[in-house]
Design a protein around this motif. Structure first.
Motif, mmCIF file in Angstrom:
data_model
loop_
_atom_site.group_PDB
_atom_site.id
_atom_site.type_symbol
_atom_site.label_atom_id
_atom_site.label_comp_id
_atom_site.label_asym_id
_atom_site.label_seq_id
_atom_site.Cartn_x
_atom_site.Cartn_y
_atom_site.Cartn_z
ATOM 1 N N TYR A 67 -13.541 -13.017 -14.978
ATOM 2 C CA TYR A 67 -14.335 -12.214 -14.046
ATOM 3 C C TYR A 67 -13.785 -10.783 -14.012
ATOM 4 O O TYR A 67 -12.573 -10.550 -14.030
ATOM 5 N N LYS A 68 -14.680 -9.801 -13.937
ATOM 6 C CA LYS A 68 -14.298 -8.400 -13.861
ATOM 7 C C LYS A 68 -14.569 -7.882 -12.445
ATOM 8 O O LYS A 68 -15.712 -7.553 -12.097
ATOM 9 N N PRO A 69 -13.548 -7.813 -11.575
ATOM 10 C CA PRO A 69 -13.774 -7.319 -10.214
ATOM 11 C C PRO A 69 -14.271 -5.873 -10.195
ATOM 12 O O PRO A 69 -14.161 -5.148 -11.190
ATOM 13 N N ARG A 70 -14.774 -5.476 -9.069
ATOM 14 C CA ARG A 70 -15.407 -4.174 -8.925
ATOM 15 C C ARG A 70 -14.479 -3.030 -9.313
ATOM 16 O O ARG A 70 -14.864 -2.118 -10.050
ATOM 17 N N ALA A 71 -13.249 -3.016 -8.822
ATOM 18 C CA ALA A 71 -12.338 -1.906 -9.110
ATOM 19 C C ALA A 71 -11.985 -1.844 -10.584
ATOM 20 O O ALA A 71 -11.750 -0.758 -11.129
ATOM 21 N N VAL A 72 -11.954 -2.996 -11.248
ATOM 22 C CA VAL A 72 -11.695 -3.011 -12.692
ATOM 23 C C VAL A 72 -12.841 -2.333 -13.423
ATOM 24 O O VAL A 72 -12.655 -1.480 -14.306
ATOM 25 N N ARG A 73 -14.072 -2.709 -13.082
ATOM 26 C CA ARG A 73 -15.238 -2.134 -13.735
ATOM 27 C C ARG A 73 -15.409 -0.664 -13.404
ATOM 28 O O ARG A 73 -15.838 0.130 -14.231
ATOM 29 N N ARG A 74 -15.054 -0.292 -12.176
ATOM 30 C CA ARG A 74 -15.215 1.099 -11.751
ATOM 31 C C ARG A 74 -14.071 1.972 -12.230
ATOM 32 O O ARG A 74 -14.222 3.173 -12.411
ATOM 33 N N GLY A 75 -12.888 1.377 -12.376
ATOM 34 C CA GLY A 75 -11.739 2.118 -12.897
ATOM 35 C C GLY A 75 -10.929 2.852 -11.853
ATOM 36 O O GLY A 75 -10.031 3.626 -12.195
ATOM 37 N N HIS A 76 -11.169 2.599 -10.583
ATOM 38 C CA HIS A 76 -10.372 3.268 -9.540
ATOM 39 C C HIS A 76 -10.506 2.526 -8.221
ATOM 40 O O HIS A 76 -11.394 1.687 -8.048
ATOM 41 N N SER A 77 -9.642 2.847 -7.283
ATOM 42 C CA SER A 77 -9.710 2.352 -5.914
ATOM 43 C C SER A 77 -8.992 3.341 -5.017
ATOM 44 O O SER A 77 -8.568 4.408 -5.478
ATOM 45 N N THR A 78 -8.873 3.001 -3.745
ATOM 46 C CA THR A 78 -8.238 3.895 -2.771
ATOM 47 C C THR A 78 -6.885 3.331 -2.382
ATOM 48 O O THR A 78 -6.770 2.164 -2.011
ATOM 49 N N VAL A 79 -5.849 4.189 -2.432
ATOM 50 C CA VAL A 79 -4.482 3.772 -2.131
ATOM 51 C C VAL A 79 -3.901 4.691 -1.069
ATOM 52 O O VAL A 79 -4.476 5.719 -0.717
ATOM 53 N N TYR A 80 -2.716 4.297 -0.582
ATOM 54 C CA TYR A 80 -1.999 5.141 0.374
ATOM 55 C C TYR A 80 -1.145 6.143 -0.396
ATOM 56 O O TYR A 80 -0.385 5.785 -1.299
ATOM 57 N N ASP A 81 -1.266 7.437 -0.011
ATOM 58 C CA ASP A 81 -0.495 8.498 -0.643
ATOM 59 C C ASP A 81 0.620 8.925 0.304
ATOM 60 O O ASP A 81 0.347 9.500 1.369
ATOM 61 N N GLU A 82 1.853 8.638 -0.040
ATOM 62 C CA GLU A 82 2.975 8.909 0.840
ATOM 63 C C GLU A 82 3.169 10.405 1.074
ATOM 64 O O GLU A 82 3.536 10.820 2.175
ATOM 65 N N ARG A 83 2.898 11.215 0.074
ATOM 66 C CA ARG A 83 3.117 12.660 0.228
ATOM 67 C C ARG A 83 2.209 13.256 1.296
ATOM 68 O O ARG A 83 2.645 14.060 2.120
ATOM 69 N N SER A 84 0.929 12.849 1.312
ATOM 70 C CA SER A 84 -0.005 13.403 2.308
ATOM 71 C C SER A 84 -0.110 12.539 3.558
ATOM 72 O O SER A 84 -0.602 12.991 4.587
ATOM 73 N N GLY A 85 0.325 11.278 3.446
ATOM 74 C CA GLY A 85 0.190 10.364 4.580
ATOM 75 C C GLY A 85 -1.233 9.924 4.822
ATOM 76 O O GLY A 85 -1.581 9.532 5.934
ATOM 77 N N THR A 86 -2.073 9.956 3.771
ATOM 78 C CA THR A 86 -3.488 9.568 3.889
ATOM 79 C C THR A 86 -3.842 8.604 2.776
ATOM 80 O O THR A 86 -3.071 8.379 1.837
ATOM 81 N N LEU A 87 -5.055 8.035 2.875
ATOM 82 C CA LEU A 87 -5.594 7.208 1.808
ATOM 83 C C LEU A 87 -6.335 8.099 0.823
ATOM 84 O O LEU A 87 -7.117 8.970 1.231
ATOM 85 N N ALA A 88 -6.067 7.877 -0.470
ATOM 86 C CA ALA A 88 -6.664 8.738 -1.485
ATOM 87 C C ALA A 88 -7.103 7.900 -2.677
ATOM 88 O O ALA A 88 -6.525 6.859 -2.984
ATOM 89 N N ARG A 100 -7.445 6.750 -6.481
ATOM 90 C CA ARG A 100 -6.548 6.816 -7.636
ATOM 91 C C ARG A 100 -7.130 5.973 -8.755
ATOM 92 O O ARG A 100 -7.545 4.837 -8.554
ATOM 93 N N SER A 101 -7.115 6.518 -9.974
ATOM 94 C CA SER A 101 -7.637 5.817 -11.145
ATOM 95 C C SER A 101 -6.673 4.723 -11.582
ATOM 96 O O SER A 101 -5.461 4.793 -11.358
ATOM 97 N N GLY A 102 -7.270 3.712 -12.225
ATOM 98 C CA GLY A 102 -6.469 2.642 -12.791
ATOM 99 C C GLY A 102 -5.931 1.646 -11.795
ATOM 100 O O GLY A 102 -5.070 0.825 -12.138
ATOM 101 N N VAL A 103 -6.413 1.668 -10.572
ATOM 102 C CA VAL A 103 -5.939 0.752 -9.528
ATOM 103 C C VAL A 103 -6.982 -0.342 -9.326
ATOM 104 O O VAL A 103 -8.182 -0.065 -9.205
ATOM 105 N N ASP A 104 -6.539 -1.603 -9.269
ATOM 106 C CA ASP A 104 -7.447 -2.710 -9.028
ATOM 107 C C ASP A 104 -6.706 -3.821 -8.290
ATOM 108 O O ASP A 104 -5.625 -3.584 -7.723
ATOM 109 N N TRP A 105 -7.216 -5.053 -8.328
ATOM 110 C CA TRP A 105 -6.692 -6.171 -7.553
ATOM 111 C C TRP A 105 -5.242 -6.506 -7.863
ATOM 112 O O TRP A 105 -4.557 -7.160 -7.068
ATOM 113 N N ARG A 106 -4.746 -6.075 -8.998
ATOM 114 C CA ARG A 106 -3.368 -6.383 -9.396
ATOM 115 C C ARG A 106 -2.350 -5.476 -8.712
ATOM 116 O O ARG A 106 -1.143 -5.700 -8.849
ATOM 117 N N HIS A 107 -2.810 -4.464 -8.002
ATOM 118 C CA HIS A 107 -1.920 -3.447 -7.450
ATOM 119 C C HIS A 107 -1.770 -3.586 -5.937
ATOM 120 O O HIS A 107 -2.593 -4.197 -5.262
#
Length: 628
Positions: free
Chosen positions: A412-433, A435-442
């Motif tokens: 099965y190819k989950p949505r983030a895998v097919r789309r090639g990105h998801s939203t993660v927490y960015d420690e430098r800004s303290g916000t959600l941003a 990021r490419s290459g992020v999916d269910w494995r991260h």
């Protein structure tokens, strides 16, 4: 010396504290009072100047109506035409008999002087017609006007003198008599009603007969109509009393009596529906009791006794009785899960499915409470939801390792895998941003996650695909929980805005934002629970904090979770049985439960959020439920 006629007034009217008596001379004669002397007062046995039918009925309210005496009218010879014109003007001004220069006194004097004058006769006839119209208007308002019947009698007294032989006046006096009779019948009906003698059955003389007779005497008698409605209410009350004793056959008998009282109204049928609902509730309560007893050790005999009691009040073929009988048969032959039991299902591959916890059936009030801080309109109205059958819920959120097994088994190819990105927490800004290459494995910052972590970066459709695969593997029905199932499980019997009783989370309540939390670079939350820290800035491994009263973990924190429902702006018309509220093809889905990054307002048990079903990010995961 003034002479009077006494008139009964409706009991609901306010009258001055004067002598009370009854205008119905038939009633008076029945009392053999000397004032009646065996004759009607309007008979010509005595001159008008001596008419004085004073009659009193003890306990009935009456008002005194003086016998009308025409005031003296002085007309000089030759003034007759002018006086006739004056009488006509009085008629135009609706001045009939109040003073010596009103129409009727003037016309009586003119008629006496010129009995054959055609103009005087016509004017006199017109005055009598207006007098009767005024009296009928008074009769028409007697239900609303305390003085209506009194004024009608005053008009009648004038008519007895002004037109004693006029057929229309005699008919009017008959109408007054019928109005008097209706009042007396209303009195009698009210006494019978107060004594509980309703007259519900054919041949029983009671309140109902008196009120109906009053309506025959005077159609439109509001007091009689109210009395009939009161009889109907009393019959319905008796039916409800029988129903409260679980005597539903007896209740139906009283309702059949009530059916005949006002057959064109739906009141009795509405009561029948309420009692049917009460009966349904009693039967369902017994069913629930039997279900609960079945879950106890050696509870089968008591469950069978409950079924026997249930069959005495349940209608033939009742589905709840059939359900309990079926469940009793199941227990007798196969047994059932126990509330709180933890189990796993075998997969076809030989592995085991996620750990599931049996959630007990029951009911709860779903949504934001009255006065709850930070609540939104989408969390209301507060409404009752009942689960007639328990269900199993995953002990924790679905983990990376569990989701990995699904992906590897199905490609099965989950949505983030097919789309090639998801939203993660960015420690430098303290916000959600993004990021490419992020999916269910991260994990939440985009690093590879361990198998023990809750899976992130999955859409609602990804979660449903996993549930479908698990159902195929086990032969059982797995699905995302409904909103009602999630809130019911999160509350686990709690009634407040939070899943715990104190404003501050108890120690190790779960992974929620606390003022004591620190990010890897020392960041703090701006809006968090004061005096709380849980040791994690991002998500924690699934299930490391204590479970709730149902044995379920992380429902109020760690990661927010997808549920099966489509988004609706509130709970009006929401299912009352706990099923998911789904519109085919909807895009906006519901997220439930607080997360590691949620403000305290989002940790409330009633909190809900709308988002696109394809959303993936570092705060959102899911868990499944299973039918039992």
């Amino acid at each position: 010396m003034a002479h009077h006629r006494r008139v009964t007034a409706p009991r609901t009217f306010m009258t001055p504290p004067r002598t009370r008596s009854l205008p119905l001379l038939a009633f008076a004669c029945a009392l053999a009072l000397a004032a009646c002397d065996g004759k009607r007062a309007d008979q010509a046995a005595t001159p008008d100047s001596e008419r004085n039918p004073l009659v009193t009925i003890t306990g009935e309210e009456a008002v005194v109506v003086p016998a009308w005496q025409p005031p003296p009218v002085m007309i000089a010879t030759g003034e007759e035409p002018a006086v006739l014109a004056e009488a006509k003007q009085a008629l135009e001004e609706d001045r009939l008999f109040g003073g010596p220069r009103d129409a009727v006194p003037l016309l009586l004097e003119l008629s006496a002087r010129a009995p054959d004058d055609a103009d005087v006769k016509r004017t006199h006839a017109r005055a009598i017609a207006l007098l009767i119209a005024q009296g009928d208007a008074a009769l028409g308002r007697m239900d609303a006007d305390p003085n209506g019947l009194v004024h009608a009698h005053e008009v009648g007294e004038v008519g007895r003198t002004a037109a004693p032989e006029d057929p229309s006046m005699r008919e009017y006096l008959s109408r007054i008599d019928r109005a008097d009779q209706s009042v007396q019948l209303d009195h009698r009906g009210e006494r019978e009603l107060q004594s509980g003698r309703l007259g519900e059955a054919p041949g029983d003389r009671g309140a109902l007969d008196y009120f109906r007779e009053a309506l025959e005497r005077r159609p439109g008698d509001a007091r009689a109509a109210q009395g009939i409605a009161a009889v109907e209410s009393a019959l319905i009350r008796r039916a409800e009393e029988r129903a409260a004793q679980n005597d539903f056959d007896g209740a139906e008998q009283w309702l059949k009596f009530a059916d005949r009282v006002r057959p064109t109204m739906t009141t009795a049928e509405d009561a029948r529906a309420r009692i049917a609902t009460q009966r349904r509730a009693s039967v369902d309560a017994m069913r629930d009791k039997g279900m609960a007893v079945l879950m106890r050790e050696n509870g089968l005999p008591e469950a069978r006794r409950t079924l026997s009691d249930m069959l005495r009040i349940a209608p033939p073929g009742d589905p709840a009785a059939a359900e309990l009988r079926t469940r009793i048969d199941q227990v007798a032959h196969y047994g059932l899960f126990r509330p709180g039991q933890v189990f796993t299902d075998a997969l076809r591959s030989g592995a085991r499915g996620p750990q599931m916890v049996v959630v007990p059936h029951g009911g709860f009030s779903m949504g934001a409470r009255e006065g709850e801080n930070d609540a939104s309109s989408s969390e209301r109205p507060l409404h009752y939801v009942r689960f007639d059958r328990g269900f199993a819920m995953a002990r924790t959120e679905t983990t990376v390792g569990e989701f990995r097994r699904f992906v590897q088994a199905t490609n099965y190819k989950p949505r983030a895998v097919r789309r090639g990105h998801s939203t993660v927490y960015d420690e430098r800004s303290g916000t959600l941003a993004r990021r490419s290459g992020v999916d269910w494995r991260h994990d939440y910052v985009g690093q590879l996650a361990t198998d023990a972590m809750p899976v992130l970066h999955v859409s609602a459709r990804d979660a449903e695909a996993y549930a479908h695969w698990l159902s195929q593997q086990t032969g059982e029905r797995y699905a995302l929980p409904s909103e009602a199932q999630f809130e019911y499980a999160e509350r686990a019997g709690s009634q407040g805005s939070l899943a715990w009783s104190s404003p501050i989370p108890p120690r190790f309540a779960g992974n929620v934002t606390g003022m004591g939390d620190r990010s890897p670079t020392g960041r703090r939350w701006r809006n968090a629970f004061i005096g709380y820290a849980d040791g994690y800035w991002g998500p924690a491994p699934a299930g490391i904090y204590p479970g709730n009263a149902f044995g379920l973990h992380d429902l109020s924190g760690n990661v927010s979770e997808w549920v099966a429902d489509c988004w609706h702006d509130g709970y009006r018309r929401a299912p009352a049985d706990g099923q998911a509220w789904v519109n085919p093809g909807c895009r906006q889905r519901v997220i439930r439960g607080g997360s590691w990054v949620s403000a305290p307002a989002q940790v409330r048990s009633a909190w809900r959020l709308s988002t696109d079903g394809d959303t993936t990010n570092a705060r959102l995961g899911f868990r499944l439920v299973r039918e039992l």
